[in-house]
Design a protein around this motif. Structure first.
Motif, PDB file in Angstrom:
ATOM      1  N   ALA A  13       7.279   6.262  -6.698  1.00 14.58           N
ATOM      2  CA  ALA A  13       8.439   6.948  -6.120  1.00 14.58           C
ATOM      3  C   ALA A  13       8.928   6.234  -4.865  1.00 14.58           C
ATOM      4  O   ALA A  13      10.140   6.108  -4.641  1.00 14.58           O
ATOM      5  N   ALA A  14       7.999   5.735  -4.048  1.00 17.07           N
ATOM      6  CA  ALA A  14       8.387   5.006  -2.836  1.00 17.07           C
ATOM      7  C   ALA A  14       9.077   3.696  -3.189  1.00 17.07           C
ATOM      8  O   ALA A  14      10.046   3.288  -2.539  1.00 17.07           O
ATOM      9  N   GLY A  15       8.578   3.025  -4.232  1.00 19.92           N
ATOM     10  CA  GLY A  15       9.221   1.788  -4.675  1.00 19.92           C
ATOM     11  C   GLY A  15      10.628   2.046  -5.171  1.00 19.92           C
ATOM     12  O   GLY A  15      11.553   1.261  -4.896  1.00 19.92           O
ATOM     13  N   ARG A  41      12.635   4.438  -4.169  1.00 15.84           N
ATOM     14  CA  ARG A  41      13.486   4.703  -3.012  1.00 15.84           C
ATOM     15  C   ARG A  41      13.878   3.405  -2.316  1.00 15.84           C
ATOM     16  O   ARG A  41      15.016   3.250  -1.846  1.00 15.84           O
ATOM     17  N   ARG A  42      12.960   2.449  -2.255  1.00 16.25           N
ATOM     18  CA  ARG A  42      13.270   1.165  -1.623  1.00 16.25           C
ATOM     19  C   ARG A  42      14.341   0.419  -2.424  1.00 16.25           C
ATOM     20  O   ARG A  42      15.247  -0.198  -1.842  1.00 16.25           O
ATOM     21  N   ILE A  43      14.238   0.475  -3.731  1.00 19.03           N
ATOM     22  CA  ILE A  43      15.251  -0.156  -4.576  1.00 19.03           C
ATOM     23  C   ILE A  43      16.615   0.468  -4.323  1.00 19.03           C
ATOM     24  O   ILE A  43      17.622  -0.238  -4.148  1.00 19.03           O
ATOM     25  N   LEU A  44      16.677   1.783  -4.303  1.00 22.35           N
ATOM     26  CA  LEU A  44      17.942   2.475  -4.105  1.00 22.35           C
ATOM     27  C   LEU A  44      18.577   2.102  -2.772  1.00 22.35           C
ATOM     28  O   LEU A  44      19.802   1.985  -2.670  1.00 22.35           O
ATOM     29  N   GLY A  45      17.747   1.889  -1.748  1.00 19.94           N
ATOM     30  CA  GLY A  45      18.278   1.576  -0.438  1.00 19.94           C
ATOM     31  C   GLY A  45      18.648   0.115  -0.238  1.00 19.94           C
ATOM     32  O   GLY A  45      19.665  -0.185   0.401  1.00 19.94           O
ATOM     33  N   ASP A  46      17.834  -0.800  -0.793  1.00 19.15           N
ATOM     34  CA  ASP A  46      17.979  -2.217  -0.437  1.00 19.15           C
ATOM     35  C   ASP A  46      18.247  -3.163  -1.592  1.00 19.15           C
ATOM     36  O   ASP A  46      18.749  -4.273  -1.367  1.00 19.15           O
ATOM     37  N   HIS A  47      17.900  -2.808  -2.808  1.00 17.93           N
ATOM     38  CA  HIS A  47      17.872  -3.800  -3.880  1.00 17.93           C
ATOM     39  C   HIS A  47      18.650  -3.403  -5.130  1.00 17.93           C
ATOM     40  O   HIS A  47      18.406  -3.943  -6.210  1.00 17.93           O
ATOM     41  N   SER A  48      19.604  -2.507  -5.004  1.00 19.59           N
ATOM     42  CA  SER A  48      20.419  -2.138  -6.159  1.00 19.59           C
ATOM     43  C   SER A  48      21.460  -3.211  -6.423  1.00 19.59           C
ATOM     44  O   SER A  48      21.818  -4.003  -5.543  1.00 19.59           O
ATOM     45  N   SER A  49      21.991  -3.239  -7.632  1.00 18.23           N
ATOM     46  CA  SER A  49      23.050  -4.198  -7.954  1.00 18.23           C
ATOM     47  C   SER A  49      24.315  -3.890  -7.161  1.00 18.23           C
ATOM     48  O   SER A  49      25.093  -4.799  -6.842  1.00 18.23           O
ATOM     49  N   ALA A  50      24.527  -2.624  -6.820  1.00 14.84           N
ATOM     50  CA  ALA A  50      25.682  -2.276  -5.985  1.00 14.84           C
ATOM     51  C   ALA A  50      25.576  -2.938  -4.617  1.00 14.84           C
ATOM     52  O   ALA A  50      26.573  -3.440  -4.072  1.00 14.84           O
ATOM     53  N   ARG A  51      24.358  -2.947  -4.074  1.00 15.21           N
ATOM     54  CA  ARG A  51      24.145  -3.627  -2.783  1.00 15.21           C
ATOM     55  C   ARG A  51      24.367  -5.120  -2.921  1.00 15.21           C
ATOM     56  O   ARG A  51      24.969  -5.758  -2.046  1.00 15.21           O
ATOM     57  N   ARG A  56     -10.732   2.385  -5.801  1.00 18.84           N
ATOM     58  CA  ARG A  56      -9.742   2.342  -4.723  1.00 18.84           C
ATOM     59  C   ARG A  56      -8.740   3.448  -5.007  1.00 18.84           C
ATOM     60  O   ARG A  56      -7.964   3.368  -5.947  1.00 18.84           O
ATOM     61  N   VAL A  57      -8.806   4.490  -4.235  1.00 19.60           N
ATOM     62  CA  VAL A  57      -8.034   5.689  -4.522  1.00 19.60           C
ATOM     63  C   VAL A  57      -6.586   5.496  -4.075  1.00 19.60           C
ATOM     64  O   VAL A  57      -6.305   5.241  -2.895  1.00 19.60           O
ATOM     65  N   VAL A  58      -5.674   5.600  -5.017  1.00 22.55           N
ATOM     66  CA  VAL A  58      -4.243   5.539  -4.715  1.00 22.55           C
ATOM     67  C   VAL A  58      -3.530   6.583  -5.563  1.00 22.55           C
ATOM     68  O   VAL A  58      -3.988   6.947  -6.649  1.00 22.55           O
ATOM     69  N   ASP A  59      -2.410   7.051  -5.066  1.00 14.85           N
ATOM     70  CA  ASP A  59      -1.556   7.972  -5.807  1.00 14.85           C
ATOM     71  C   ASP A  59      -0.467   7.123  -6.467  1.00 14.85           C
ATOM     72  O   ASP A  59       0.529   6.766  -5.829  1.00 14.85           O
ATOM     73  N   ALA A  60      -0.683   6.791  -7.737  1.00 14.91           N
ATOM     74  CA  ALA A  60       0.247   5.895  -8.432  1.00 14.91           C
ATOM     75  C   ALA A  60       1.659   6.463  -8.459  1.00 14.91           C
ATOM     76  O   ALA A  60       2.636   5.724  -8.284  1.00 14.91           O
ATOM     77  N   ALA A  61       1.777   7.756  -8.664  1.00 15.49           N
ATOM     78  CA  ALA A  61       3.104   8.369  -8.718  1.00 15.49           C
ATOM     79  C   ALA A  61       3.818   8.244  -7.377  1.00 15.49           C
ATOM     80  O   ALA A  61       5.028   7.990  -7.328  1.00 15.49           O
ATOM     81  N   ALA A  62       3.070   8.394  -6.285  1.00 17.65           N
ATOM     82  CA  ALA A  62       3.683   8.288  -4.952  1.00 17.65           C
ATOM     83  C   ALA A  62       4.120   6.859  -4.670  1.00 17.65           C
ATOM     84  O   ALA A  62       5.191   6.630  -4.089  1.00 17.65           O
ATOM     85  N   ASP A  68       0.803  -1.226   0.000  1.00  8.84           N
ATOM     86  CA  ASP A  68       0.000   0.000   0.000  1.00  8.84           C
ATOM     87  C   ASP A  68       0.837   1.277   0.000  1.00  8.84           C
ATOM     88  O   ASP A  68       0.299   2.354  -0.238  1.00  8.84           O
ATOM     89  N   ARG A  69       2.120   1.163   0.250  1.00  3.33           N
ATOM     90  CA  ARG A  69       2.976   2.357   0.172  1.00  3.33           C
ATOM     91  C   ARG A  69       4.003   2.221  -0.944  1.00  3.33           C
ATOM     92  O   ARG A  69       4.200   3.152  -1.724  1.00  3.33           O
ATOM     93  N   GLU A  70       4.653   1.040  -1.042  1.00  2.00           N
ATOM     94  CA  GLU A  70       5.676   0.823  -2.066  1.00  2.00           C
ATOM     95  C   GLU A  70       5.222  -0.148  -3.137  1.00  2.00           C
ATOM     96  O   GLU A  70       5.876  -0.269  -4.176  1.00  2.00           O
ATOM     97  N   ILE A  71       4.124  -0.847  -2.900  1.00  2.00           N
ATOM     98  CA  ILE A  71       3.587  -1.819  -3.853  1.00  2.00           C
ATOM     99  C   ILE A  71       2.110  -2.012  -3.544  1.00  2.00           C
ATOM    100  O   ILE A  71       1.668  -1.798  -2.403  1.00  2.00           O
ATOM    101  N   LEU A  72       1.338  -2.398  -4.556  1.00  2.00           N
ATOM    102  CA  LEU A  72      -0.091  -2.637  -4.393  1.00  2.00           C
ATOM    103  C   LEU A  72      -0.364  -4.117  -4.664  1.00  2.00           C
ATOM    104  O   LEU A  72       0.181  -4.679  -5.613  1.00  2.00           O
TER     105      LEU A  72
END
Length: 363
Positions: free
Chosen positions: A324-326, A328-338, A315-321, A295-299
């Motif tokens: 963007a949250a997804g 940010r999660r990739i950058l923090g936890d799931h990048s190839s550098a990590r 079901r009202v959701v802000d797709a852009a938000a 509900d925040r980074e994935i539906l």
């Protein structure tokens, strides 16, 4: 370090998710100062659909037979670590050959853990046998959670560690290209993925004829009844993935049955879509919340009604938000550098324990 990797394919992304995973990992290892040699079996299918035959981040070697591997023995033994991947042709014979070489550590990188465990339980030894598992110094798995316990306690893996897929975040990034489709899916046809694709994209397309849908990927049977508002694209190369995902209002992720049953098995396509800031609608599976916050980074959606409510606004959701949250999660936890950092850690752990074992044996 010098790392030799035997993988299914680096040169061709046609009909497989291995290539983009290996490319991201090899590029990240190169950026961290490692020398990578990637050894790929030269087979007709990939030869006919190659994206390249050389690259600037690793030394790509194509070999035609196991005999060619014998000719490379000196170079392979000079590597600081050797990695054998899942689904490599003649993988069992190749593993035995590498075990006979003076190689340490020797790691297995299972990009298909749910499939592998299913095959082993059925006695299918296409690329791995049960007796090989404990002979690797390190077993890296695309699946976490219970899979690691199964590998350790049922098959005797010495060190079972998670190495999930990672994303090259410099390549997989959001592009300002405008939205072309309301919902899209990128993936090769698989019989066990077709029912959720039917429920979560094809049926919603029938119910929402004024909206636009797309399914991209090869090997779909000719007898599938696609609604008129579903566009079919046979193949989207990795270079065009960011544009494809950026043109989607929502990106669908559907998961193979064996991955759903095992859980804790994220797909590279899901990570790539998130890295492009696409708002992902995914079928639910055990452990998904450890990779993205629902509900925040994935539906999450299980039925056609779930999807149509998201697309039509019930079901009202802000797709852009969400996108963007997804990202940010990739950058923090799931990048190839990590992932490259984690691979370094797992190899260092294996090398340390091998050194300790050898020292004790010498006493």
């Amino acid at each position: 370090m010098k790392i030799a990797i035997f993988g299914l394919s680096l040169s061709s992304s046609w009909g497989n998710g291995h290539a983009t995973t290996y490319r991201a990992l090899c590029r990240a290892l190169h950026a961290r100062g490692h020398e990578v040699v990637f050894l790929e079996r030269d087979v007709p299918w990939y030869a006919a659909h190659r994206d390249f035959t050389s690259c600037d981040y690793c030394d790509l070697r194509l070999y035609s037979s196991l005999g060619d591997v014998d000719a490379l023995r000196g170079e392979i033994e000079a590597a600081d670590a050797v990695v054998l991947g899942s689904y490599v042709p003649e993988g069992v014979a190749l593993a035995e050959k590498l075990l006979a070489f003076d190689v340490s550590p020797l790691a297995f990188y299972d990009i298909d853990t749910p499939v592998t465990l299913g095959k082993l339980s059925r006695g299918d030894h296409e690329y791995l046998t049960p007796d090989l598992v404990p002979r690797f110094d390190l077993y890296m798995s695309f699946s976490g959670g219970p899979a690691l316990d199964t590998l350790t306690h049922e098959y005797g893996a010495v060190r079972a560690r998670p190495l999930y897929c990672g994303v090259d975040v410099d390549h997989y990034r959001p592009l300002d290209v405008g939205k072309r489709w309301d919902l899209g899916y990128l993936g090769t046809y698989s019989p066990d993925r077709q029912p959720p694709l039917e429920a979560l994209l094809i049926e919603p397309a029938r119910r929402l004829p004024h909206m636009r849908f797309v399914v991209a990927g090869p090997q779909y049977p000719d007898d599938i009844a696609w609604p008129e508002n579903v566009e079919r694209i046979d193949h989207v190369g990795p270079a065009d993935h960011p544009a494809f995902y950026s043109e989607l209002r929502f990106a669908l992720n559907v998961t193979r049955a064996e991955m759903v049953a095992l859980g804790y098995s994220p797909s590279v396509r899901m990570f790539e879509a998130a890295s492009c800031a696409a708002a992902i609608i995914s079928d639910p599976w055990n452990g998904i919340e450890t990779f993205f916050e629902p509900d925040r980074e994935i539906l999450l959606a299980s039925t056609p009604e779930d999807v149509t409510s998201l697309l039509a606004g019930a079901r009202v959701v802000d797709a852009a938000a969400v996108g963007a949250a997804g990202r940010r999660r990739i950058l923090g936890d799931h990048s190839s550098a990590r992932r490259a950092e984690q691979l370094e850690d797992w190899l260092a752990e294996a090398r340390s324990r091998l050194s300790l074992t050898q020292a004790r044996s010498a006493v």
